[in-house]
Motif scaffolding. Structure first.
Motif, short mmCIF file in Angstrom:
data_model
loop_
_atom_site.label_atom_id
_atom_site.label_comp_id
_atom_site.label_asym_id
_atom_site.label_seq_id
_atom_site.Cartn_x
_atom_site.Cartn_y
_atom_site.Cartn_z
N VAL A 199 0.93 -1.69 0.08
CA VAL A 199 -0.32 -0.05 -0.28
C VAL A 199 0.85 1.44 0.11
O VAL A 199 2.17 0.87 0.90
CB VAL A 199 -1.85 0.40 1.22
CG1 VAL A 199 -1.38 1.50 1.71
CG2 VAL A 199 -2.28 -1.25 1.57
N ILE A 200 0.62 2.18 -0.66
CA ILE A 200 1.37 3.38 -1.30
C ILE A 200 0.40 4.31 -0.42
O ILE A 200 -0.71 4.88 -1.65
CB ILE A 200 1.66 3.50 -2.62
CG1 ILE A 200 2.72 1.59 -3.14
CG2 ILE A 200 2.63 4.34 -3.21
CD1 ILE A 200 3.37 1.72 -4.21
N TYR A 201 1.12 4.62 -0.37
CA TYR A 201 0.94 6.86 0.22
C TYR A 201 1.31 7.95 -0.22
O TYR A 201 3.13 7.84 0.10
CB TYR A 201 0.51 6.87 1.71
CG TYR A 201 -0.22 5.62 2.52
CD1 TYR A 201 -1.33 6.41 2.06
CD2 TYR A 201 0.26 4.57 2.94
CE1 TYR A 201 -2.56 5.03 3.28
CE2 TYR A 201 -0.15 3.69 3.38
CZ TYR A 201 -1.61 3.87 3.53
OH TYR A 201 -2.64 2.96 3.67
N ALA A 202 0.90 9.04 -1.02
CA ALA A 202 1.12 10.22 -1.15
C ALA A 202 0.46 11.45 -0.92
O ALA A 202 -1.09 11.08 -0.54
CB ALA A 202 1.68 10.40 -2.54
N ASP A 203 0.46 12.62 -1.08
CA ASP A 203 0.35 13.63 -1.08
C ASP A 203 -1.09 13.96 -2.20
O ASP A 203 -1.22 12.94 -2.82
CB ASP A 203 0.55 14.42 -0.78
CG ASP A 203 -0.33 16.13 -0.59
OD1 ASP A 203 -0.65 17.22 -1.71
OD2 ASP A 203 -0.54 16.94 -0.10
N PHE A 204 -2.53 14.05 -1.54
CA PHE A 204 -3.49 13.56 -2.70
C PHE A 204 -2.48 14.85 -4.53
O PHE A 204 -3.52 14.29 -5.39
CB PHE A 204 -4.39 14.57 -2.37
CG PHE A 204 -4.76 15.86 -2.79
CD1 PHE A 204 -5.09 16.64 -3.82
CD2 PHE A 204 -3.97 16.52 -1.22
CE1 PHE A 204 -5.97 17.40 -3.33
CE2 PHE A 204 -3.96 17.72 -1.31
CZ PHE A 204 -4.51 18.33 -2.16
#
Length: 236
Positions: free
Chosen positions: A170-175
């Motif tokens: 699961v990869i997260y970044a700023d929208f």
């Protein structure tokens, strides 16, 4: 992790498994984006985001093309995107993203769902700041993926973190980096399972299994509404 966690997971899987409005909601997002910024994804970041989300949900290309074409139709509704905030049963915080052609109808419906659940709507901006907007991608875990190399390649595209789960990353970044990260993942050749914009609570709250049952009744009612695009909470 406890019975409450298992109950919550089972409830979410049940909703995801029975929701029949996934494609219509995705199509609405595509149509809105195309109407606002044009039908060329290369020139319209919002449309690229909507298309990427649809593809990750296995929405057929014909449906995507039809949703884009619908944006130029004289009969297409003028949708407005609205965010409602409220407190549900047991003090749970809820953020509801809507796309509607009739705000009077939508706010009346959403308000009634909260009231019947023992909660209430809050003024706009009351606690939206308590959630962070993130671009979230799920990719299939395979033996071919070198996670350290992938992480290094995604940093310039806005990567914030990668979490490892049983069968996926699961990869997260700023929208705001959704488009950049989507392109980088596409270029890397990984198998994308899901791509979406989420509102992730900065602080979460624990609830008992009985309390979660009450909360899920509210979430069910909200997600059944055609005007509701997504629902987010501060449930742990």
């Amino acid at each position: 992790m406890g019975r409450a966690f298992e109950y919550r997971r089972a409830a979410k899987e049940k909703r995801w498994g029975t929701m029949s409005r996934v494609f219509p909601r995705l199509a609405k997002s595509i149509t809105i984006a195309a109407k606002e910024g044009g039908s060329d994804p290369a020139m319209n970041p919002k449309l690229r985001t909507a298309i990427m989300s649809a593809k990750a949900q296995n929405m057929p290309k014909a449906n995507i093309d039809a949703a884009i074409k619908r944006a130029t139709s004289k009969d297409v509704e003028n949708f407005a995107e609205i965010v409602y905030e409220g407190k549900g049963p047991h003090g749970v915080l809820v953020v509801v993203e809507c796309a509607t052609d009739n705000n009077t109808r939508t706010v009346a419906n959403v308000k009634s769902y909260f009231n019947k659940a023992g909660g209430s709507l809050a003024p706009s901006g009351s606690f939206e700041y308590m959630f962070s907007r993130k671009a979230v991608f799920q990719i299939k875990k395979t033996e071919n993926i070198n996670i350290e190399e992938l992480e290094f390649n995604l940093i310039d595209a806005g990567l914030e973190s990668i979490e490892t789960e049983e069968d996926m990353y699961v990869i997260y970044a700023d929208f705001k980096d959704f488009g950049n990260l989507a392109k980088a993942l596409e270029d890397s050749g990984v198998e994308l399972l899901k791509a979406e914009l989420q509102r992730i609570p900065n602080d979460v709250q624990e609830f008992t299994e009985e309390q979660l049952a009450d909360i899920d009744k509210l979430i069910d009612k909200l997600e059944e509404d055609d005007d509701v695009q997504a629902v987010f909470t501060n449930i742990a």
